[in-house]
Motif scaffolding. Sequence first.
Motif, PDB file in Angstrom:
ATOM      1  N   SER A  76      44.193 -16.043  93.292  1.00 43.80           N
ATOM      2  CA  SER A  76      43.839 -15.217  92.136  1.00 43.80           C
ATOM      3  C   SER A  76      44.747 -13.994  92.066  1.00 43.80           C
ATOM      4  O   SER A  76      45.195 -13.598  90.989  1.00 43.80           O
ATOM      5  CB  SER A  76      42.379 -14.768  92.221  1.00 43.80           C
ATOM      6  OG  SER A  76      41.515 -15.862  92.115  1.00 43.80           O
ATOM      7  N   PHE A  77      45.021 -13.402  93.235  1.00 47.55           N
ATOM      8  CA  PHE A  77      45.923 -12.250  93.280  1.00 47.55           C
ATOM      9  C   PHE A  77      47.328 -12.650  92.842  1.00 47.55           C
ATOM     10  O   PHE A  77      47.992 -11.915  92.103  1.00 47.55           O
ATOM     11  CB  PHE A  77      45.941 -11.628  94.678  1.00 47.55           C
ATOM     12  CG  PHE A  77      46.777 -10.387  94.759  1.00 47.55           C
ATOM     13  CD1 PHE A  77      46.426  -9.242  94.058  1.00 47.55           C
ATOM     14  CD2 PHE A  77      47.923 -10.358  95.527  1.00 47.55           C
ATOM     15  CE1 PHE A  77      47.201  -8.086  94.116  1.00 47.55           C
ATOM     16  CE2 PHE A  77      48.708  -9.211  95.604  1.00 47.55           C
ATOM     17  CZ  PHE A  77      48.337  -8.078  94.893  1.00 47.55           C
ATOM     18  N   MET A  78      47.775 -13.823  93.262  1.00 49.80           N
ATOM     19  CA  MET A  78      49.092 -14.296  92.850  1.00 49.80           C
ATOM     20  C   MET A  78      49.128 -14.507  91.334  1.00 49.80           C
ATOM     21  O   MET A  78      50.104 -14.146  90.668  1.00 49.80           O
ATOM     22  CB  MET A  78      49.441 -15.594  93.583  1.00 49.80           C
ATOM     23  CG  MET A  78      50.830 -16.112  93.279  1.00 49.80           C
ATOM     24  SD  MET A  78      52.110 -14.949  93.768  1.00 49.80           S
ATOM     25  CE  MET A  78      53.334 -15.293  92.526  1.00 49.80           C
ATOM     26  N   LEU A  79      48.083 -15.072  90.769  1.00 49.26           N
ATOM     27  CA  LEU A  79      48.025 -15.253  89.317  1.00 49.26           C
ATOM     28  C   LEU A  79      48.044 -13.894  88.613  1.00 49.26           C
ATOM     29  O   LEU A  79      48.712 -13.723  87.590  1.00 49.26           O
ATOM     30  CB  LEU A  79      46.787 -16.060  88.925  1.00 49.26           C
ATOM     31  CG  LEU A  79      46.700 -16.487  87.469  1.00 49.26           C
ATOM     32  CD1 LEU A  79      47.888 -17.363  87.079  1.00 49.26           C
ATOM     33  CD2 LEU A  79      45.392 -17.236  87.213  1.00 49.26           C
ATOM     34  N   TYR A  80      47.352 -12.918  89.178  1.00 47.45           N
ATOM     35  CA  TYR A  80      47.374 -11.557  88.635  1.00 47.45           C
ATOM     36  C   TYR A  80      48.800 -11.011  88.631  1.00 47.45           C
ATOM     37  O   TYR A  80      49.261 -10.429  87.646  1.00 47.45           O
ATOM     38  CB  TYR A  80      46.447 -10.646  89.446  1.00 47.45           C
ATOM     39  CG  TYR A  80      46.712  -9.187  89.225  1.00 47.45           C
ATOM     40  CD1 TYR A  80      46.272  -8.537  88.067  1.00 47.45           C
ATOM     41  CD2 TYR A  80      47.414  -8.416  90.157  1.00 47.45           C
ATOM     42  CE1 TYR A  80      46.530  -7.189  87.856  1.00 47.45           C
ATOM     43  CE2 TYR A  80      47.671  -7.083  89.961  1.00 47.45           C
ATOM     44  CZ  TYR A  80      47.222  -6.474  88.799  1.00 47.45           C
ATOM     45  OH  TYR A  80      47.486  -5.144  88.593  1.00 47.45           O
ATOM     46  N   LEU A  81      49.515 -11.184  89.754  1.00 46.67           N
ATOM     47  CA  LEU A  81      50.906 -10.727  89.818  1.00 46.67           C
ATOM     48  C   LEU A  81      51.761 -11.428  88.771  1.00 46.67           C
ATOM     49  O   LEU A  81      52.641 -10.804  88.155  1.00 46.67           O
ATOM     50  CB  LEU A  81      51.495 -10.970  91.208  1.00 46.67           C
ATOM     51  CG  LEU A  81      50.945 -10.138  92.349  1.00 46.67           C
ATOM     52  CD1 LEU A  81      51.561 -10.574  93.676  1.00 46.67           C
ATOM     53  CD2 LEU A  81      51.159  -8.654  92.110  1.00 46.67           C
ATOM     54  N   MET A  82      51.508 -12.703  88.551  1.00 46.70           N
ATOM     55  CA  MET A  82      52.263 -13.446  87.545  1.00 46.70           C
ATOM     56  C   MET A  82      52.007 -12.898  86.146  1.00 46.70           C
ATOM     57  O   MET A  82      52.935 -12.783  85.336  1.00 46.70           O
ATOM     58  CB  MET A  82      51.902 -14.929  87.628  1.00 46.70           C
ATOM     59  CG  MET A  82      52.395 -15.551  88.924  1.00 46.70           C
ATOM     60  SD  MET A  82      51.689 -17.153  89.241  1.00 46.70           S
ATOM     61  CE  MET A  82      52.310 -18.073  87.871  1.00 46.70           C
ATOM     62  N   LEU A  83      50.770 -12.555  85.866  1.00 47.24           N
ATOM     63  CA  LEU A  83      50.454 -11.992  84.558  1.00 47.24           C
ATOM     64  C   LEU A  83      51.030 -10.584  84.420  1.00 47.24           C
ATOM     65  O   LEU A  83      51.514 -10.200  83.349  1.00 47.24           O
ATOM     66  CB  LEU A  83      48.935 -11.976  84.345  1.00 47.24           C
ATOM     67  CG  LEU A  83      48.283 -13.355  84.279  1.00 47.24           C
ATOM     68  CD1 LEU A  83      46.760 -13.219  84.268  1.00 47.24           C
ATOM     69  CD2 LEU A  83      48.761 -14.127  83.055  1.00 47.24           C
TER      70      LEU A  83
END
Length: 88
Positions: A76-83
């Motif tokens: 989820s944190f990685m997806l946040y960084l991607m966004l």
Amino acid sequence: MEFGWEQILGLVAGICTTIAVIPQIHRSYKTKKVNDVSPGMFSILLLGVLLWVVYGFTQNDLPIIATNGISLGLNSFMLYLMLKYGKN
């Protein structure tokens, strides 16, 4: 809950797959570049680990719950960084 070799095996396997994303998170956070990382893949992965957590609860399986719960947070944190950094 008693830990036999099956639980230890499951825990070690789960730890390996859970920590696999940490180098990508570190690199993305450090460089602020995520253009080569697929948000679709991470979204599907998030759904998969969420379902594993639910499955772990239905089976009362602590290694599945713990490792996939942590994996859910990391991915989820990685997806946040991607966004956050995907617009750069």
